[in-house]
Design a protein around this motif. Sequence first.
Motif, PDB file in Angstrom:
ATOM      1  N   THR A  46       0.829  -1.163  -0.072  1.00  0.00           N
ATOM      2  CA  THR A  46      -0.001   0.244   0.036  1.00  0.00           C
ATOM      3  C   THR A  46       0.740   1.245   0.035  1.00  0.00           C
ATOM      4  O   THR A  46       0.798   2.187   0.688  1.00  0.00           O
ATOM      5  CB  THR A  46      -1.105  -0.102   1.303  1.00  0.00           C
ATOM      6  OG1 THR A  46      -0.346   0.011   2.321  1.00  0.00           O
ATOM      7  CG2 THR A  46      -2.034  -1.159   1.108  1.00  0.00           C
ATOM      8  N   ALA A  47       1.855   1.192  -0.892  1.00  0.00           N
ATOM      9  CA  ALA A  47       3.068   2.184  -0.971  1.00  0.00           C
ATOM     10  C   ALA A  47       3.365   2.789   0.286  1.00  0.00           C
ATOM     11  O   ALA A  47       3.669   4.179   0.679  1.00  0.00           O
ATOM     12  CB  ALA A  47       1.944   3.483  -1.644  1.00  0.00           C
ATOM     13  N   GLY A  48       4.130   1.814   1.048  1.00  0.00           N
ATOM     14  CA  GLY A  48       4.953   2.195   2.206  1.00  0.00           C
ATOM     15  C   GLY A  48       5.377   1.109   3.008  1.00  0.00           C
ATOM     16  O   GLY A  48       5.159  -0.014   2.676  1.00  0.00           O
ATOM     17  N   MET A  49       6.027   1.436   3.781  1.00  0.00           N
ATOM     18  CA  MET A  49       6.848   0.544   4.529  1.00  0.00           C
ATOM     19  C   MET A  49       7.050   0.937   6.045  1.00  0.00           C
ATOM     20  O   MET A  49       7.375   2.269   6.284  1.00  0.00           O
ATOM     21  CB  MET A  49       8.098  -0.191   4.041  1.00  0.00           C
ATOM     22  CG  MET A  49       9.195   0.727   3.777  1.00  0.00           C
ATOM     23  SD  MET A  49      10.465   0.197   2.957  1.00  0.00           S
ATOM     24  CE  MET A  49      11.817   1.377   3.161  1.00  0.00           C
ATOM     25  N   GLU A 127       1.393  18.431   6.247  1.00  0.00           N
ATOM     26  CA  GLU A 127       2.021  19.230   5.491  1.00  0.00           C
ATOM     27  C   GLU A 127       2.897  18.739   4.075  1.00  0.00           C
ATOM     28  O   GLU A 127       2.786  19.433   3.093  1.00  0.00           O
ATOM     29  CB  GLU A 127       3.031  20.114   6.254  1.00  0.00           C
ATOM     30  CG  GLU A 127       3.554  21.421   5.459  1.00  0.00           C
ATOM     31  CD  GLU A 127       4.500  22.534   6.093  1.00  0.00           C
ATOM     32  OE1 GLU A 127       4.893  23.431   5.598  1.00  0.00           O
ATOM     33  OE2 GLU A 127       4.971  21.869   7.238  1.00  0.00           O
ATOM     34  N   LEU A 128       3.259  17.409   4.194  1.00  0.00           N
ATOM     35  CA  LEU A 128       3.826  16.954   3.101  1.00  0.00           C
ATOM     36  C   LEU A 128       2.540  16.552   1.960  1.00  0.00           C
ATOM     37  O   LEU A 128       2.793  16.901   0.904  1.00  0.00           O
ATOM     38  CB  LEU A 128       4.411  15.612   3.453  1.00  0.00           C
ATOM     39  CG  LEU A 128       5.074  14.716   2.563  1.00  0.00           C
ATOM     40  CD1 LEU A 128       4.107  13.840   1.561  1.00  0.00           C
ATOM     41  CD2 LEU A 128       5.958  15.563   1.528  1.00  0.00           C
ATOM     42  N   SER A 129       1.411  16.212   2.600  1.00  0.00           N
ATOM     43  CA  SER A 129       0.369  15.913   1.701  1.00  0.00           C
ATOM     44  C   SER A 129      -0.024  17.293   0.881  1.00  0.00           C
ATOM     45  O   SER A 129      -0.425  17.163  -0.222  1.00  0.00           O
ATOM     46  CB  SER A 129      -0.948  15.449   2.408  1.00  0.00           C
ATOM     47  OG  SER A 129      -2.204  15.505   1.627  1.00  0.00           O
ATOM     48  N   PHE A 130      -0.124  18.450   1.782  1.00  0.00           N
ATOM     49  CA  PHE A 130      -0.237  19.619   1.177  1.00  0.00           C
ATOM     50  C   PHE A 130       0.708  20.042   0.243  1.00  0.00           C
ATOM     51  O   PHE A 130       0.667  20.578  -0.854  1.00  0.00           O
ATOM     52  CB  PHE A 130      -0.364  20.625   2.335  1.00  0.00           C
ATOM     53  CG  PHE A 130      -0.454  22.187   1.827  1.00  0.00           C
ATOM     54  CD1 PHE A 130      -1.494  22.762   1.156  1.00  0.00           C
ATOM     55  CD2 PHE A 130       0.679  22.835   1.915  1.00  0.00           C
ATOM     56  CE1 PHE A 130      -1.545  23.958   0.806  1.00  0.00           C
ATOM     57  CE2 PHE A 130       0.728  24.234   1.164  1.00  0.00           C
ATOM     58  CZ  PHE A 130      -0.586  24.730   0.737  1.00  0.00           C
ATOM     59  N   ALA A 131       2.188  19.925   0.514  1.00  0.00           N
ATOM     60  CA  ALA A 131       3.256  20.274  -0.260  1.00  0.00           C
ATOM     61  C   ALA A 131       3.243  19.629  -1.784  1.00  0.00           C
ATOM     62  O   ALA A 131       3.280  20.342  -2.778  1.00  0.00           O
ATOM     63  CB  ALA A 131       4.512  20.055   0.325  1.00  0.00           C
ATOM     64  N   THR A 139       4.589  13.312  -7.039  1.00  0.00           N
ATOM     65  CA  THR A 139       4.313  12.228  -5.687  1.00  0.00           C
ATOM     66  C   THR A 139       5.247  12.950  -4.482  1.00  0.00           C
ATOM     67  O   THR A 139       5.914  13.751  -4.826  1.00  0.00           O
ATOM     68  CB  THR A 139       5.182  10.857  -5.975  1.00  0.00           C
ATOM     69  OG1 THR A 139       4.691   9.887  -4.790  1.00  0.00           O
ATOM     70  CG2 THR A 139       6.550  10.945  -6.340  1.00  0.00           C
ATOM     71  N   GLY A 140       5.100  12.196  -3.353  1.00  0.00           N
ATOM     72  CA  GLY A 140       5.806  12.851  -2.180  1.00  0.00           C
ATOM     73  C   GLY A 140       6.195  11.527  -1.426  1.00  0.00           C
ATOM     74  O   GLY A 140       5.424  10.520  -1.548  1.00  0.00           O
ATOM     75  N   TYR A 158       3.076   9.196  -1.495  1.00  0.00           N
ATOM     76  CA  TYR A 158       1.950   9.846  -1.787  1.00  0.00           C
ATOM     77  C   TYR A 158       1.734  10.091  -3.138  1.00  0.00           C
ATOM     78  O   TYR A 158       2.779  10.399  -3.966  1.00  0.00           O
ATOM     79  CB  TYR A 158       1.850  11.328  -1.120  1.00  0.00           C
ATOM     80  CG  TYR A 158       1.539  11.022   0.708  1.00  0.00           C
ATOM     81  CD1 TYR A 158       0.319  11.285   1.031  1.00  0.00           C
ATOM     82  CD2 TYR A 158       2.616  10.765   1.333  1.00  0.00           C
ATOM     83  CE1 TYR A 158       0.109  10.921   2.339  1.00  0.00           C
ATOM     84  CE2 TYR A 158       2.421  10.396   2.754  1.00  0.00           C
ATOM     85  CZ  TYR A 158       0.940  10.636   3.355  1.00  0.00           C
ATOM     86  OH  TYR A 158       0.974  10.437   4.630  1.00  0.00           O
ATOM     87  N   GLY A 159       0.362  10.132  -3.716  1.00  0.00           N
ATOM     88  CA  GLY A 159      -0.034  10.291  -4.911  1.00  0.00           C
ATOM     89  C   GLY A 159       0.087  11.998  -5.235  1.00  0.00           C
ATOM     90  O   GLY A 159       0.153  12.630  -4.584  1.00  0.00           O
ATOM     91  N   GLU A 160      -0.212  12.312  -6.611  1.00  0.00           N
ATOM     92  CA  GLU A 160      -0.074  13.682  -7.065  1.00  0.00           C
ATOM     93  C   GLU A 160      -1.336  14.421  -6.434  1.00  0.00           C
ATOM     94  O   GLU A 160      -1.176  15.673  -6.399  1.00  0.00           O
ATOM     95  CB  GLU A 160      -0.172  13.817  -8.559  1.00  0.00           C
ATOM     96  CG  GLU A 160      -1.314  13.186  -9.208  1.00  0.00           C
ATOM     97  CD  GLU A 160      -0.964  13.141 -10.605  1.00  0.00           C
ATOM     98  OE1 GLU A 160      -0.554  14.102 -11.192  1.00  0.00           O
ATOM     99  OE2 GLU A 160      -1.466  12.243 -11.488  1.00  0.00           O
ATOM    100  N   ASP A 161      -2.602  13.937  -5.931  1.00  0.00           N
ATOM    101  CA  ASP A 161      -3.559  14.458  -5.296  1.00  0.00           C
ATOM    102  C   ASP A 161      -3.365  14.733  -3.772  1.00  0.00           C
ATOM    103  O   ASP A 161      -3.963  15.233  -3.054  1.00  0.00           O
ATOM    104  CB  ASP A 161      -4.736  13.710  -5.405  1.00  0.00           C
ATOM    105  CG  ASP A 161      -4.732  12.627  -4.589  1.00  0.00           C
ATOM    106  OD1 ASP A 161      -3.900  11.815  -4.338  1.00  0.00           O
ATOM    107  OD2 ASP A 161      -5.971  12.265  -4.398  1.00  0.00           O
TER     108      ASP A 161
END
Length: 574
Positions: A46-49, A127-131, A139-140, A158-161
């Motif tokens: 799910t895009a993480g570890m 803030e990363l999601s916002f950035a 992506t982030g 994180y995806g582009e949204d």
Amino acid sequence: MSWEQVYEQWVNSDKLDDKMKAELKDLGKDPELKKDAFYKPLEFGTAGMRGILGPGVNRMNIFTVRQATEGLARFMDTQDPETRRRGVAIAYDSRHMSPEFAMEAAKTLAKHDIPAFVFESLRPTPELSFAVRHLQAFTGIMITASHNPAEYNGYKVYGEDGGQMPPEDADALTKFVREIDDPLEIQVLSDEEVRHSGLVNIIGEEVDEAYLKEVKTVTINQALVNEMGKDLKLIYTPLHGTGKMLGERALKQAGFEQFKLVPEQAVADPEFSTVKSPNPEDPAAFEYAIKLGEQEDADLLIATDPDADRLGAAVRLPDGSYQVLTGNQIGALMVRYILEAHKQAGTLPENAVVLKSIVSSELPTAIAKNYRVGMVNVLTGFKFIAEKIKQYEQDHSHTFMFGFEESYGYLIKPFVRDKDAIQALVLLAEVAAYYKKQGQNLHDGLEEIFKEYGYYAEKTISVTFSGTEGAEKIQAIIEKLREEAPKEFAGSEVLLTEDYLKQESVDANGVTQKLLTPAADVLKYITLDETWIAVRPSGTEPKIKLYIGVKGHSPEEAKQKLADYEAELRKITE
């Protein structure tokens, strides 16, 4: 290659620094720990570890971080050049090795000629999601292990949204990560090459200001805050994490003047030295906040976890002591205030909707129904809430008002697409101001809600199965429940069984219906006495989670029902 051979490969590698070589040598003294560090690669899903820090393929270290980022870079290499040039935003929390992991990720991306935008110092996950959205990055990456103990760290994509990467992209990314056989051989740019590349950009205050400008819109009734903000006594602890700088600034700009930080926990500390676990779900994490709250006669205590995506709160009881609220109770208070405040202001949209996870309380559902507002249930994981927000923006079918999960995650405004404890901090302070104006506090507000809607109570039970056999034990429990579907719990008949892996529900008469959510390994049961039960394996830890939600006519009845169901459910994991 056997895990023993992989261990020898690491022992003989010239890529390890002296510190990691020493750790590897110590690891060799404990056969069980050595096996656990090397018997399989750290799971990337799910895009993480997330994992324990240390040497080994099943640990968080610079090589496993490079592996995850190399997979991301290869995924981005499949995109067109313009998309690749949008780059990757990178933030990190206060944990051990977080700054180093962030820079290793940037150096790995730079080797692929992909730009990275790295925060100058620690920042919250929201803030990363916002950035990602603000910088229009592709992506982030967030380096964090959320509220796990000090020996952990993690990596989220994180995806582009601004939401955690959607399933299709996450699956493609995971495939690229798993195709990498030897993380020790991944190439990165040297520090000198990075300095001359122009590919690693340091970001900070400009993004902070843009984020805080959006946080101002979280306040619903500014006149109320202007009137009561100077009188509300609030204690805030960031639990040694990232919340302090933005949380403090957000409260001040909203108009709250009487808040105090817990001084011992306002300092970033990767050891989280004043708490056993930096988790606002744990009442023990409020020990210092309660001491300061008693000294200051505070109305409300608030704690955020190390990456400031989760928020917990404690309210003052009539006897002067403090009670830590559950995530569901905080969610109910927020839902009622948001809908009531917008109703009073005439700004409640006709197509308003609230979003929550399938393992969260049904009390907010009852509240939303009373305001003629829709409630949509999604799978556990805030990415599913983010997906719905994106859908509503595109098809205009609903207006998002609030999203939450029982695990202390809340989102008020969708300029962030993940849990946001900074937003929640500002809104919950406003809710407390609303009750203070009436001579009440959040405890009184919660009692009002219970009297109107019924006494709802919930509990989450996490059972850990560590080691190499843990995953097998968890799977065996789930499979047994699937094969031998329970007919009753605690003497109450099961009216509906929902299997989210099969994507179907079956009622007591055997009538089957299709579930519209994506497939997930979750079982949920609805019983005759309005109780619901859910069972699911954790996606990030070797745990099985059991959820119970009950409704009673009194707090005593709800408490007893909860105890009865818990006793029966614990037998499942024995």
